[in-house]
Each structure stands twice: as structure tokens, then as C-alpha cells.
Design an enzyme around this catalytic site. Sequence first.
Site, PDB file in Angstrom:
ATOM      1  N   ASN A   1       2.284  -5.941   4.172  1.00 20.10           N
ATOM      2  CA  ASN A   1       2.920  -8.103   3.340  1.00 20.10           C
ATOM      3  C   ASN A   1       1.355  -7.612   3.727  1.00 20.10           C
ATOM      4  OD1 ASN A   1       5.768  -6.894   2.913  1.00 20.10           O
ATOM      5  ND2 ASN A   1       5.873  -8.359   5.773  1.00 20.10           N
TER       6      ASN A   1
ATOM      7  N   GLY B   1      12.355  -4.151   7.045  1.00 16.78           N
ATOM      8  CA  GLY B   1      12.267  -4.768   5.021  1.00 16.78           C
ATOM      9  C   GLY B   1      11.384  -4.510   4.433  1.00 16.78           C
TER      10      GLY B   1
ATOM     11  N   CYS C   1     -20.490 -14.429  -5.730  1.00 17.21           N
ATOM     12  CA  CYS C   1     -21.257 -14.048  -4.294  1.00 17.21           C
ATOM     13  C   CYS C   1     -22.146 -14.314  -4.204  1.00 17.21           C
ATOM     14  CB  CYS C   1     -21.167 -12.954  -3.975  1.00 17.21           C
ATOM     15  SG  CYS C   1     -21.614 -11.464  -2.190  1.00 17.21           S
TER      16      CYS C   1
ATOM     17  N   HIS D   1      -2.706  -3.127   2.222  1.00 13.44           N
ATOM     18  CA  HIS D   1      -2.495  -3.720   1.149  1.00 13.44           C
ATOM     19  C   HIS D   1      -3.631  -4.741   1.239  1.00 13.44           C
ATOM     20  CE1 HIS D   1       1.478  -1.025   0.273  1.00 13.44           C
ATOM     21  NE2 HIS D   1      -0.239  -0.152   0.248  1.00 13.44           N
TER      22      HIS D   1
ATOM     23  N   CYS E   1     -20.632  -6.067  -4.258  1.00 16.97           N
ATOM     24  CA  CYS E   1     -21.222  -5.656  -2.431  1.00 16.97           C
ATOM     25  C   CYS E   1     -20.370  -5.748  -1.373  1.00 16.97           C
ATOM     26  CB  CYS E   1     -22.361  -6.785  -2.300  1.00 16.97           C
ATOM     27  SG  CYS E   1     -21.966  -8.477  -1.672  1.00 16.97           S
TER      28      CYS E   1
ATOM     29  N   ARG F   1       0.433 -17.324  -5.677  1.00 19.31           N
ATOM     30  CA  ARG F   1       0.776 -16.516  -4.041  1.00 19.31           C
ATOM     31  C   ARG F   1       0.079 -17.559  -2.767  1.00 19.31           C
ATOM     32  NH1 ARG F   1       1.529 -10.724  -4.667  1.00 19.31           N
ATOM     33  NH2 ARG F   1       1.536  -9.959  -3.429  1.00 19.31           N
TER      34      ARG F   1
HETATM   35  C1  BV8 Z   1      -3.269   4.223  -4.221  1.00 17.13           C
HETATM   36  C2  BV8 Z   1      -0.420  -6.104  -2.695  1.00 17.13           C
HETATM   37  C3  BV8 Z   1      -4.582   6.569  -4.365  1.00 17.13           C
HETATM   38  C4  BV8 Z   1      -0.601  -6.430  -4.398  1.00 17.13           C
HETATM   39  C5  BV8 Z   1       0.834  -4.275  -2.954  1.00 17.13           C
HETATM   40  C6  BV8 Z   1       3.607   8.605  -5.171  1.00 17.13           C
HETATM   41  C7  BV8 Z   1       4.784   8.859  -5.525  1.00 17.13           C
HETATM   42  C8  BV8 Z   1       4.776   7.403  -6.027  1.00 17.13           C
HETATM   43  C9  BV8 Z   1       3.269   6.713  -6.857  1.00 17.13           C
HETATM   44  C10 BV8 Z   1       2.647   7.164  -6.290  1.00 17.13           C
HETATM   45  C11 BV8 Z   1       2.029   7.648  -5.299  1.00 17.13           C
HETATM   46  N1  BV8 Z   1       1.038   7.763  -4.700  1.00 17.13           N
HETATM   47  C12 BV8 Z   1       0.441   6.474  -5.594  1.00 17.13           C
HETATM   48  C13 BV8 Z   1       1.082   6.499  -6.000  1.00 17.13           C
HETATM   49  C14 BV8 Z   1       1.272   4.714  -6.764  1.00 17.13           C
HETATM   50  C15 BV8 Z   1       1.202   3.796  -7.100  1.00 17.13           C
HETATM   51  C16 BV8 Z   1       2.568   3.692  -6.147  1.00 17.13           C
HETATM   52  O1  BV8 Z   1       2.916   3.793  -4.759  1.00 17.13           O
HETATM   53  N2  BV8 Z   1       3.665   3.229  -6.702  1.00 17.13           N
HETATM   54  C17 BV8 Z   1       5.397   2.776  -7.037  1.00 17.13           C
HETATM   55  C18 BV8 Z   1       5.759   1.729  -7.304  1.00 17.13           C
HETATM   56  C19 BV8 Z   1       5.848   4.158  -7.207  1.00 17.13           C
HETATM   57  N3  BV8 Z   1       0.563   3.093  -5.346  1.00 17.13           N
HETATM   58  C20 BV8 Z   1      -0.406   3.252  -5.588  1.00 17.13           C
HETATM   59  O2  BV8 Z   1      -1.082   2.455  -6.387  1.00 17.13           O
HETATM   60  C21 BV8 Z   1      -1.278   2.627  -4.487  1.00 17.13           C
HETATM   61  N4  BV8 Z   1      -2.484   3.158  -4.363  1.00 17.13           N
HETATM   62  O3  BV8 Z   1      -2.030   5.193  -4.281  1.00 17.13           O
HETATM   63  O4  BV8 Z   1      -4.445   4.592  -4.465  1.00 17.13           O
HETATM   64  C22 BV8 Z   1      -4.058   7.256  -6.120  1.00 17.13           C
HETATM   65  C23 BV8 Z   1      -4.380   5.624  -7.160  1.00 17.13           C
HETATM   66  C24 BV8 Z   1      -3.464   6.453  -8.138  1.00 17.13           C
HETATM   67  C25 BV8 Z   1      -2.506   7.449  -8.145  1.00 17.13           C
HETATM   68  C26 BV8 Z   1      -2.346   8.099  -6.736  1.00 17.13           C
HETATM   69  C27 BV8 Z   1      -3.335   8.345  -5.588  1.00 17.13           C
HETATM   70  C28 BV8 Z   1      -1.393   1.322  -3.708  1.00 17.13           C
HETATM   71  C29 BV8 Z   1       0.003   0.273  -3.185  1.00 17.13           C
HETATM   72  C30 BV8 Z   1      -0.638  -0.599  -3.080  1.00 17.13           C
HETATM   73  C31 BV8 Z   1      -0.474  -1.937  -4.145  1.00 17.13           C
HETATM   74  N5  BV8 Z   1      -0.338  -3.135  -3.313  1.00 17.13           N
HETATM   75  N6  BV8 Z   1       0.643  -5.004  -2.425  1.00 17.13           N
HETATM   76  C32 BV8 Z   1      -0.225  -7.755  -3.988  1.00 17.13           C
HETATM   77  O5  BV8 Z   1       1.329  -7.721  -2.955  1.00 17.13           O
HETATM   78  O6  BV8 Z   1       1.360  -8.320  -4.837  1.00 17.13           O
HETATM   79  S1  BV8 Z   1       2.095  -3.347  -3.392  1.00 17.13           S
HETATM   80  C33 BV8 Z   1       3.340  -4.543  -2.411  1.00 17.13           C
HETATM   81  O7  BV8 Z   1       4.666  -4.240  -3.138  1.00 17.13           O
HETATM   82  C34 BV8 Z   1       3.868  -4.590  -1.186  1.00 17.13           C
HETATM   83  O8  BV8 Z   1       2.396  -4.840  -0.636  1.00 17.13           O
HETATM   84  C35 BV8 Z   1       4.050  -3.212  -0.434  1.00 17.13           C
HETATM   85  O9  BV8 Z   1       3.601  -2.202  -0.854  1.00 17.13           O
HETATM   86  C36 BV8 Z   1       5.434  -2.913  -2.585  1.00 17.13           C
HETATM   87  C37 BV8 Z   1       6.607  -4.583  -1.426  1.00 17.13           C
HETATM   88  O10 BV8 Z   1       7.748  -3.489  -1.697  1.00 17.13           O
HETATM   89  P1  BV8 Z   1       8.679  -3.821   0.320  1.00 17.13           P
HETATM   90  O11 BV8 Z   1       7.268  -5.190   1.142  1.00 17.13           O
HETATM   91  O12 BV8 Z   1       8.988  -3.203   0.459  1.00 17.13           O
HETATM   92  O13 BV8 Z   1       8.960  -5.455  -0.933  1.00 17.13           O
HETATM   93  P2  BV8 Z   1      10.810  -4.885  -1.549  1.00 17.13           P
HETATM   94  O14 BV8 Z   1      10.778  -6.256  -2.152  1.00 17.13           O
HETATM   95  O15 BV8 Z   1      10.046  -3.869  -2.525  1.00 17.13           O
HETATM   96  O16 BV8 Z   1      11.731  -4.864  -0.539  1.00 17.13           O
HETATM   97  C38 BV8 Z   1      11.506  -5.546   0.493  1.00 17.13           C
HETATM   98  C39 BV8 Z   1      13.026  -4.776   1.192  1.00 17.13           C
HETATM   99  O17 BV8 Z   1      13.432  -5.854   2.093  1.00 17.13           O
HETATM  100  C40 BV8 Z   1      14.437  -4.490   0.565  1.00 17.13           C
HETATM  101  O18 BV8 Z   1      14.694  -3.245   1.077  1.00 17.13           O
HETATM  102  C41 BV8 Z   1      15.062  -5.743   1.452  1.00 17.13           C
HETATM  103  O19 BV8 Z   1      16.447  -5.071   1.019  1.00 17.13           O
HETATM  104  C42 BV8 Z   1      14.911  -5.884   2.937  1.00 17.13           C
HETATM  105  N7  BV8 Z   1      14.904  -7.610   3.104  1.00 17.13           N
HETATM  106  C43 BV8 Z   1      15.254  -8.374   2.119  1.00 17.13           C
HETATM  107  N8  BV8 Z   1      15.905  -9.251   2.776  1.00 17.13           N
HETATM  108  C44 BV8 Z   1      16.097  -8.490   4.662  1.00 17.13           C
HETATM  109  C45 BV8 Z   1      14.955  -7.344   4.302  1.00 17.13           C
HETATM  110  N9  BV8 Z   1      14.766  -7.052   5.494  1.00 17.13           N
HETATM  111  C46 BV8 Z   1      14.958  -7.114   6.299  1.00 17.13           C
HETATM  112  N10 BV8 Z   1      15.287  -8.661   6.843  1.00 17.13           N
HETATM  113  C47 BV8 Z   1      15.316  -9.734   5.924  1.00 17.13           C
HETATM  114  N11 BV8 Z   1      15.927 -10.630   6.155  1.00 17.13           N
END
Ligand code: BV8
Length: 241
Positions: free
Chosen positions: A105, A188, A148, A122, A133, A73
Site C-alpha cells: 500500500n 488483503g 527540484c 511500492h 537526484c 489518489r
Molecule cells: C518489477 C504503486 C522488475 C502504484 C503498484 C513476474 C511474473 C509476472 C509479472 C511480473 C513478474 N515480475 C514482474 C512483473 C511485472 C509486474 C507485475 O507483477 N505485474 C502483474 C500485474 C502480473 N511487476 C512489476 O512491474 C514490479 N516491478 O518487477 O520490476 C521488473 C520489471 C519488469 C519486468 C520484470 C521485472 C512493480 C510492481 C509495483 C507496481 N505498483 N502500486 C499505485 O498504487 O498506483 S502495484 C499495486 O497493485 C499495489 O501496490 C499492489 O501491489 C497491487 C494491487 O494488489 P492488492 O494490493 O492485492 O489489491 P487488489 O485490489 O488487487 O486486491 C485486494 C484484495 O483484498 C482482494 O483479494 C480482495 O478480496 C481483498 N479484500 C477486499 N476487501 C477486504 C479484503 N481483504 C481483507 N479485508 C477486506 N475488508
Amino acid sequence: MQTSISAELRRRFTQAKRVLVLTGAGVSAESGVPTFRGGGQTAVWKGMPFDVISSGEMLERNLPAVWEWFDYRRGVLSSLEPNPAHYEIAGWQDQFPEFTLVTQNVDGLHQKAGSRDVIELHGNVWRARCTVCRLHHDMAQSTRPEACPSCGNAFRPDVVLFGEMLPPGAFELASSKAAECDLCFVIGTSALVYPAAGLPKIAKQAGAYICEINPERTPLSDLCDEVITGKAGEVVTQISK
Ligand code: BV8
């Protein structure tokens, strides 16, 4: 399908006191950063969907594999620059009495465009931290040290993986700003990952005007006061005009 900016939004933009912007991968798409979910596909690395390789569970099982993914990445990002949306948003930080930029992001492009005090929900791929640590190491300047220097344990990417808690205080600060804002932009993001996707709801409940900018509708679109269908780089730069 609305592609232009309403008079209502222009009025609120000129009068807003407290603005919050939430961004996702889409704001970096025009910089060439691959999104996670585009065109119905989910990003895959070596046969693993990104939310598998980017999971706390994978880090426990195979830290070298997680490093390899984030080394890749950083490799992709190293030649990419911010786009007009990043620069426009950076310009907004001095236009309002209070401005908060919250991003999902990990690419650091908002900061590269001049945004200060970005709430990185994130984490950031240009940082590593000690698995014990939590000492931080800046990857932009040098490669990652094997161990570390302070406690000798392994470093890990300083990003939040699925199943892991967000950085201490980051979501609390973001949600307190969302609860106070009068204008909220959602730019986005597919709004599928929580708790980040919950922020616009907090702003809405606090009476803020919610504007979504995305070429596609999202699960948040119905909650929004205004949905502008278009690319961030083309739409965001028109708002203050
Ligand atoms: C947590 C870093 C406590 C790593 C990332 C509640 C309900 C359901 C599930 C959960 C919940 N609470 C917690 C969860 C679990 C989970 C979760 O949400 N799962 C989802 C999949 C259902 N959440 C977690 O695990 C979080 N931690 O909650 O801890 C906990 C733990 C366990 C259980 C309960 C509680 C941590 C989440 C963070 C993970 N790390 N990133 C890495 O980068 O590899 S997430 C990563 O994916 C990104 O950071 C971002 O958040 C996500 C991607 O989403 P987007 O950024 O929106 O990107 P995507 O490609 O999906 O969409 C792009 C959009 O842009 C599209 O809509 C497209 O149309 C648009 N677009 C395209 N081109 C353009 C545009 N827009 C404008 N202009 C353009 N040109």
C-alpha cells in the site's frame, strides 16, 4: 470456508518469535480506500486500467497525467483514517521479539495507525522524489514544488510504477525477514503483483506457518496453512483475543 481462528493459530501466535505481515489494498478497504481489483473489476482512471496509468512507461510519456492520477489518489486519502486492522497490526510490533510489516500500500495508513519501520515495497503517495537526484519531498506538509531545489529537474510521485524496480534494498530486506519468520500473515492482497506476491512462498520454504486473511481466495490460498475468509478489520482484531 473457515471464518474462525483455529486453536493452532492461537497457539502459534502466543509462541511466535519472528512474525512477518504482508498487506495489500484489502487492509485499507474498511477505511474507504478503493481496492484495485474488487468484484472482478479493475480500477480505471480516465479509461485507462490502473496498471497502465501507474506504469513507468506512462511516466516517461506523460508525467503530468501521472501526477494528476496521484493528486486524485491523495485527495481521496486525505479524509480517510486507519481502521481497526491497521491499529491491531500496529499493536503487534511490540508483542514479538521480532516483527516485520511489509506493505504494497502507498496510502501511509499503517504509519498513521502507529506502525514503525514499515517496509513500503511500492513507495508512498505522500512523498515525491526528484527524477534525477532522487531528492525526496514530503507531500503531507506542502504541495509539490515545480522543480527540484537541488538540481532543478522535475519531481515525480515516490511510488513504484509497473515495470519499475522496487526501492533499493526494500525487497531484499523483506525477503530476508520472510526467510527467518516462524509466522506469516497475508492480509488483503490478491497476490497477483510480483515480486511482492513471492514473499509468502519464501516464508513457507523457510518452514513458517502461513495464514491468509481475505474475503476471497487468492492464488496463494493453496500454499497457506490456514485461510480465514473474512474482512481484515473483523478477523485481525480477533487473533490476539
Ligand atoms: C518489477 C504503486 C522488475 C502504484 C503498484 C513476474 C511474473 C509476472 C509479472 C511480473 C513478474 N515480475 C514482474 C512483473 C511485472 C509486474 C507485475 O507483477 N505485474 C502483474 C500485474 C502480473 N511487476 C512489476 O512491474 C514490479 N516491478 O518487477 O520490476 C521488473 C520489471 C519488469 C519486468 C520484470 C521485472 C512493480 C510492481 C509495483 C507496481 N505498483 N502500486 C499505485 O498504487 O498506483 S502495484 C499495486 O497493485 C499495489 O501496490 C499492489 O501491489 C497491487 C494491487 O494488489 P492488492 O494490493 O492485492 O489489491 P487488489 O485490489 O488487487 O486486491 C485486494 C484484495 O483484498 C482482494 O483479494 C480482495 O478480496 C481483498 N479484500 C477486499 N476487501 C477486504 C479484503 N481483504 C481483507 N479485508 C477486506 N475488508
